[in-house]
Design a protein around this motif. Structure first.
Motif, PDB file in Angstrom:
ATOM      1  N   MET A  97       0.886  -0.985   0.159  1.00 19.68           N
ATOM      2  CA  MET A  97      -0.403   0.105   0.460  1.00 19.68           C
ATOM      3  C   MET A  97       0.605   0.697  -0.002  1.00 19.68           C
ATOM      4  O   MET A  97       0.652   2.421  -1.163  1.00 19.68           O
ATOM      5  CB  MET A  97      -0.912   0.614   1.532  1.00 19.68           C
ATOM      6  N   ASN A  98       1.562   1.295   1.213  1.00 22.91           N
ATOM      7  CA  ASN A  98       2.732   2.207   1.165  1.00 22.91           C
ATOM      8  C   ASN A  98       3.759   2.271  -0.131  1.00 22.91           C
ATOM      9  O   ASN A  98       3.883   3.514  -0.966  1.00 22.91           O
ATOM     10  CB  ASN A  98       3.772   2.416   1.852  1.00 22.91           C
ATOM     11  N   GLU A 145       2.435   1.869  -3.578  1.00 19.08           N
ATOM     12  CA  GLU A 145       2.075   2.483  -4.119  1.00 19.08           C
ATOM     13  C   GLU A 145       1.485   4.083  -3.845  1.00 19.08           C
ATOM     14  O   GLU A 145       1.787   4.670  -5.167  1.00 19.08           O
ATOM     15  CB  GLU A 145       0.920   1.805  -4.396  1.00 19.08           C
ATOM     16  N   ARG A 146       1.307   4.210  -3.063  1.00 16.75           N
ATOM     17  CA  ARG A 146       1.381   5.758  -2.626  1.00 16.75           C
ATOM     18  C   ARG A 146       2.516   6.452  -3.319  1.00 16.75           C
ATOM     19  O   ARG A 146       2.588   7.843  -3.511  1.00 16.75           O
ATOM     20  CB  ARG A 146       0.942   6.107  -1.148  1.00 16.75           C
ATOM     21  N   ALA A 147       3.374   5.829  -2.770  1.00 22.11           N
ATOM     22  CA  ALA A 147       4.781   6.643  -2.663  1.00 22.11           C
ATOM     23  C   ALA A 147       5.402   6.905  -3.976  1.00 22.11           C
ATOM     24  O   ALA A 147       5.732   7.845  -4.319  1.00 22.11           O
ATOM     25  CB  ALA A 147       5.877   6.242  -2.378  1.00 22.11           C
ATOM     26  N   GLU A 193       2.589   7.302  -6.402  1.00 24.03           N
ATOM     27  CA  GLU A 193       2.414   8.287  -6.911  1.00 24.03           C
ATOM     28  C   GLU A 193       2.375   9.617  -6.914  1.00 24.03           C
ATOM     29  O   GLU A 193       2.518  11.088  -7.477  1.00 24.03           O
ATOM     30  CB  GLU A 193       0.971   8.741  -5.922  1.00 24.03           C
ATOM     31  N   LEU A 194       3.434   9.320  -5.789  1.00 25.39           N
ATOM     32  CA  LEU A 194       3.847  10.991  -5.261  1.00 25.39           C
ATOM     33  C   LEU A 194       5.992  10.377  -6.231  1.00 25.39           C
ATOM     34  O   LEU A 194       6.342  11.491  -6.065  1.00 25.39           O
ATOM     35  CB  LEU A 194       4.618  10.599  -4.045  1.00 25.39           C
ATOM     36  N   PHE A 216       3.142  10.892   2.573  1.00 27.57           N
ATOM     37  CA  PHE A 216       3.164  11.457   1.227  1.00 27.57           C
ATOM     38  C   PHE A 216       2.574  12.674   0.675  1.00 27.57           C
ATOM     39  O   PHE A 216       1.668  12.925   0.066  1.00 27.57           O
ATOM     40  CB  PHE A 216       2.230  10.303   1.346  1.00 27.57           C
ATOM     41  N   SER A 217       2.588  13.044   1.861  1.00 28.00           N
ATOM     42  CA  SER A 217       2.641  14.495   1.391  1.00 28.00           C
ATOM     43  C   SER A 217       2.298  15.627   0.283  1.00 28.00           C
ATOM     44  O   SER A 217       4.186  15.444   0.419  1.00 28.00           O
ATOM     45  CB  SER A 217       2.309  15.783   2.603  1.00 28.00           C
ATOM     46  N   THR A 262      11.133   9.563   3.118  1.00 26.15           N
ATOM     47  CA  THR A 262      10.766   9.033   2.701  1.00 26.15           C
ATOM     48  C   THR A 262      11.105   8.270   1.858  1.00 26.15           C
ATOM     49  O   THR A 262      10.952   6.674   2.155  1.00 26.15           O
ATOM     50  CB  THR A 262       9.899   9.642   2.021  1.00 26.15           C
TER      51      THR A 262
END
Length: 951
Positions: free
Chosen positions: A640-641, A643-645, A647-648, A723-724, A732
């Motif tokens: 999950m992380n 994937e979120r990363a 995106e960034l 991930f902001s 990160t």
RNA sequence: GGGCGGUUAGCUCAGUUGGUUAGAGCGCCUGCCUUACAAGCAGGAAGUCGGGGGUUCGAGUCCCUCACUGCCCACCA
């Protein structure tokens, strides 16, 4: 989408998929070296500095008739862990599977089938029957191998054998002929254990003795005078088997027994049969037992047989192969042995020749296979003379087998047993070994390559089927009908699977590369049956194969294996032996279906401590299914992380994976800590596996994965995974890299224990683009001492106790879980560095202990409820009615604990002998303990006072 | 009749060459559906290490002894 995992781990589909994949891709195949030179080179490599570069192991071949039971699964799990581990450590691994033809068991099974069809093996005839068994074997045999495939056992399926395969049969024949040529196989009429049901001879090992209540019958044998008339005097003999008296040929007494001195040279009348038999004298007879007079039945008792030999007495066999009295038994002919016993006792009683009947408990031999009472019976059998030296000055087979195990002058052993205790048991047995009866009156098996001549009565033993007698040239020869003991062929396996006896310079690559095998993993129940025979045969036959350079092969290179690991027995949850009759058999396949192969494997591994049987309980397996699920969910979290990363635009560099993770000196504390934990776990696991401590290895991994990685590291690292938009992408990325690389390495670490789960997740980590076909082909994690940041270990440990302390305190104060509260921290002992560490790691301390705000105090303020939490003292600020009674109870308990600790330290430190003799670090530790205990005690007492005052 | 193991928490078991306050899993109790996981999280209770004796500054650990228990081997009718 490989990263899209279901919420709960469901092993079934995943396991089916990978099991099939491993077999299809031939991942565990270890082909024959392409040339003899290569084989020889591999052999060289094994004795060089990289001595473990080849790891060979034979699967103890299950019976073709068998189904996989828990014992198999346990054995295979242990072997598979070692095999997968060695393979990942870079060894050239070969694990050879196969099945055993299991003479008696298989013949019995097919015979039962025939019976249900209303026919029999006799009606079919030998040839048709054997063909029928082959049919059965082709159809049903080896079910167990199919089950092994499903369980992912990483054997080389390309090398699967059956003990009656042509090439293995050639080895059996060569071994027989060679031993015969060396005069080590002989045929003769001896007392053997006979199973009336299987109608074959069985070896001593196949007889199990069971204590049974029976009777001791005392029978009066009439003394006859010189004219052949009854003198009116009797000798009373005692027997547990009255029916054998039909075959009596004498009565023996001790030569010095005064009671019988006057009967020396006299004759007796054998009751019921009427024939006259002599009184003989032999010192073997015990004067103390019974009446001191022994009936002698050479054809039905081993002692009597020896007695008969010594005194040149005839042997009268009164029983046929089915346990019925034969024509020699006069009026009793045709009766079953027990019917005959009953009638004989009755008749004796009527003739007033029964002097008495006593209850008597003795050990009765039963057929290991069918549990029928075994009958010692005179018959003609084939034997291996295991104690005979072929030439003067040469060693016998048993002597070699002893030398292979016994430590030499320098303490070296060619074969090492684990647990070591079995070395003694083995040597004890081998020192007292008797000749081995190798013939069986069966049809299924390796037929003995001997031909009987009708003309000259001599025997021809030959490598090729002869057409004429080797002695007289007669064509009237017929092959021996007996087959060989199953263990004769399985005893040859270590040499025969690698091509023996056809070893020549063009055909020796396998033998050079893989013999001796590295390890044998098996149960003690076949220590003598199989392990001992392999050692005898291996040492005997491999010795004739020179080393690749042509030099003679020493004993250490002739042994069939260098190590033997004897595993324990799997029992049920109540420590009862699993047996079909008791109905407590746990079917591994059923359990696997319920919990997954990995969970069952892990259960077995974690309970496998040497020398202790396993009490298999489903509860444990449930726990390890939860463990598998835990890892599954950790993976979900990580993915999950990732994937979120992504995106960034933050990704993990693939180069960071596949090796041992490291952490830079300036990396965050938790990163340095988790890497240190991983390395120390890796070190522990490797060391444990080296010593067959599957339990230690499994527990270390469990503790790391769950206790360290999931419970602490994941919780801490969550704060770093920012991930902001404003996040520091570099940090990160660093956090993500540590997270993924540690996880990936941990998967490899776990892989030998849980091959399916780790295979699945490992492929997912690489998002379907793995660097190898399987995790099983990657490198096993190896620890580096300098990667273990001790400082980080200490710091995190302190923070953990602080967090736990605050949590405990919160509970005591009944703070609802959702509420965060302010906490005051006071360093209670300057040496702990408490406040410093806390202030350095405020973020996660606050998160993990649910703290809203931390205030550091330098002085103790009165009126606050201080609580010792690891390296500091804390006050959890929460307005709640303190449960005075509970608080007081807790403090009283603490005080008692501290008093005990203090007293123990003081007692030892006050002892001059201790101070003088104990090592410095122990004294230091105790001094530290004393100081700490004193301080803690003081605080606890003060708190208790305070509590009472406030009340 | 010989020989070898075992006896540590309610259960199953660890405890490295004797050394600081004897550990783990499961189970049990309490509180939490905290967005990786209720197959979960947090906290907790629980053991005079089978009995006795000895060696030692110090024994769960070494020695002796007893008890209980399991296993292997053995041709005394």
């Amino acid at each position: 989408m490989p990263h899209d995992l279901p919420k709960a781990y469901d092993p079934t589909a995943i396991e089916d998929h990978w099991a099939e994949y491993w077999v299809r891709e031939k991942l565990f195949a270890q082909p024959t070296p392409s040339s003899a030179t290569e084989g020889a080179q591999r052999r060289e490599a094994r004795s060089g500095p990289d001595a473990q570069s080849t790891f060979t192991i034979l699967l103890p071949p299950p019976n073709v008739t068998g189904n996989l039971h828990m014992g198999h699964m346990f054995e295979h799990t242990e072997s598979d862990i070692l095999v997968r581990w060695r393979r990942m450590c870079g060894d050239r691994v070969l694990w050879v599977p196969g099945t055993d033809h299991a003479g008696i068991a298989t013949q019995m099974l097919v015979e039962r089938q025939l019976t249900s069809e209303g026919t029999s093996r006799q009606q079919l005839g030998r040839e048709a029957f054997v063909e029928r068994v082959w049919q059965w074997k082709r159809h049903y045999g080896g079910a167990i191998l199919g089950q092994m495939k499903r369980l992912g056992t990483s054997v080389d399926w390309q090398r699967e054998y059956f003990t009656m395969d042509e090439r293995l049969s050639v080895a059996v024949r060569e071994a027989f002929v060679r031993l015969h040529e060396q005069g080590l196989i002989y045929r003769g009429a001896y007392i053997v254990n006979w199973c009336p049901r299987c109608q074959t001879a069985i070896s001593d090992l196949e007889v199990v003795h069971v204590e049974q209540k029976g009777h001791l019958w005392e029978i009066r044998y009439s003394v006859v005078d010189d004219l052949g008339r009854d003198s009116g005097e009797f000798i009373t003999v005692a027997t547990t088997r009255p029916e054998t008296m039909l075959g009596d040929v004498a009565v023996a007494v001790h030569p010095q027994d005064e009671r019988y001195l006057h009967l020396h040279g006299k004759k007796l009348r054998l009751p019921l049969m009427g024939r006259e038999i002599p009184v003989i004298l032999d010192e073997w007879v015990s004067r103390e037992f019974g009446t001191g007079a022994v009936k002698v039945t050479p054809a039905h008792d081993p002692n009597d047989f020896a007695l008969g030999q010594r005194h040149n007495l005839p042997s009268i066999n009164v029983m046929d192969s089915t346990g019925h009295i034969n024509a020699e038994g006069g009026a009793y002919a045709g009766l079953d042995r027990y019917a005959a016993r009953k009638k004989i006792v009755q008749d004796l009683e009527e003739q007033k020749l029964l002097a008495g009947v006593k209850d008597y408990t003795n050990n009765v031999g039963h057929c290991d296979r069918c549990k029928t009472v075994v009958e010692p019976r005179l018959s003609t059998q084939w034997f291996v003379a295991v104690n005979k030296k072929p030439q003067d000055g040469e060693a016998s087979m048993s002597e070699l087998a002893i030398a292979a195990v016994k430590p030499d002058a320098t303490g070296n052993k060619a074969i090492r047993f684990t647990p070591e205790m079995y070395e003694k048991i083995y040597l004890e047995w081998m020192n007292n070994i008797h000749d081995w009866c190798i013939s069986r009156q069966l049809w299924w098996g390796h037929r003995i390559p001997a031909w009987h001549c009708a003309q000259c009565r001599k025997i021809t033993v030959a490598r090729e089927d002869p057409t004429v007698c080797a002695h007289c040239g007669s064509a009237q020869i017929t092959q021996e009908t007996d087959v060989l003991d199953t263990w004769f062929s399985s005893g040859l396996l270590p040499v025969s699977v690698f091509g023996w006896p056809n070893i020549d310079k063009n055909n020796r690559a396998d033998f050079d590369a893989f013999y001796p095998t590295s390890l044998l993993v098996t149960g003690f129940d076949i220590l003598f049956f199989w392990v001992a025979r392999m050692i005898m045969f291996g040492c005997w036959f491999a010795a004739d194969v020179p080393l690749p350079d042509g030099s003679p092969r020493p004993l250490a290179e002739s042994v069939p294996f260098r190590e033997v690991y004897i595993h324990a027995l799997v029992r049920d949850a109540n420590r009862e032996k699993m047996s079909k009759t008791k109905g407590n058999v746990v079917d591994p396949i059923e359990i696997v279906k319920q919990y997954g192969t990995d969970a069952v494997r892990f259960t077995l591994a974690s309970m496998a401590s040497p020398g202790t049987d396993i009490a298999f309980s489903v509860g444990r397996t449930e726990g390890y299914r939860a463990f598998a699920n835990k890892i599954w969910n950790a993976a979900r979290f990580i993915f999950m992380n990732i994937e979120r990363a992504a995106e960034l635009g933050v990704t993990v560099d693939p180069a960071a994976l596949g090796a041992m993770p490291t952490a830079a000196a300036n990396a965050p504390l938790e990163a340095r800590w988790v890497v240190a934990e991983l390395h120390s776990t890796v070190a522990k696991v490797n060391a444990s596996l080296e010593n067959y401590r599957f339990d230690d290895a499994a527990n270390a991994i469990y503790q790391f994965f769950w206790g360290s990685f999931c419970d602490w590291y994941l919780e801490i690292v969550k704060l770093r995974l920012d991930f902001s938009e404003t996040a520091d992408k570099a940090s990160t990325k660093a956090a993500l890299t540590t997270l993924v690389s540690v996880f990936e390495a941990a998967l490899r670490l776990l892989s030998p224990f849980m091959p399916f789960l780790t295979e699945e997740l490992w492929h997912a980590v690489y998002d379907g683009k793995p660097p190898a076909k399987s995790i099983a082909l990657t490198r096993y994690p190896q620890a580096h001492a300098d990667a273990i940041d001790k400082n980080a270990l200490v710091k995190i440990h302190k923070l953990q106790s602080l967090v736990s302390g605050v949590r405990t305190r919160r509970k005591e104060l009944n703070v609802p879980e959702k509420i965060t509260v302010p906490v005051k921290v006071l360093e209670w002992n300057s040496s702990t560095g408490g406040s410093e560490i806390v202030s350095e790691n405020l973020g996660f301390v606050k998160k993990l202990a649910q703290i809203s705000d931390i205030e550091f105090l330098s002085d103790k303020c009165e009126g606050l409820a201080w609580y010792v939490a690891g390296p500091a003292e804390v006050v959890v600020v929460y307005e709640a009615t303190i449960d005075v009674a509970a608080e007081s109870e807790r403090l009283t308990k603490d005080i008692a604990k501290y008093e005990k600790g203090l007293a123990s330290a003081e007692r030892q430190l006050g002892n001059e002998g201790f101070l003088a003799k104990a090592p410095a670090h122990v004294v230091e530790g105790l001094k530290k303990q004393e100081a700490e205990m004193r301080l803690l005690l003081e605080k606890a007492r003060a708190a208790l006072e305070n509590l009472k005052k406030g009340n």
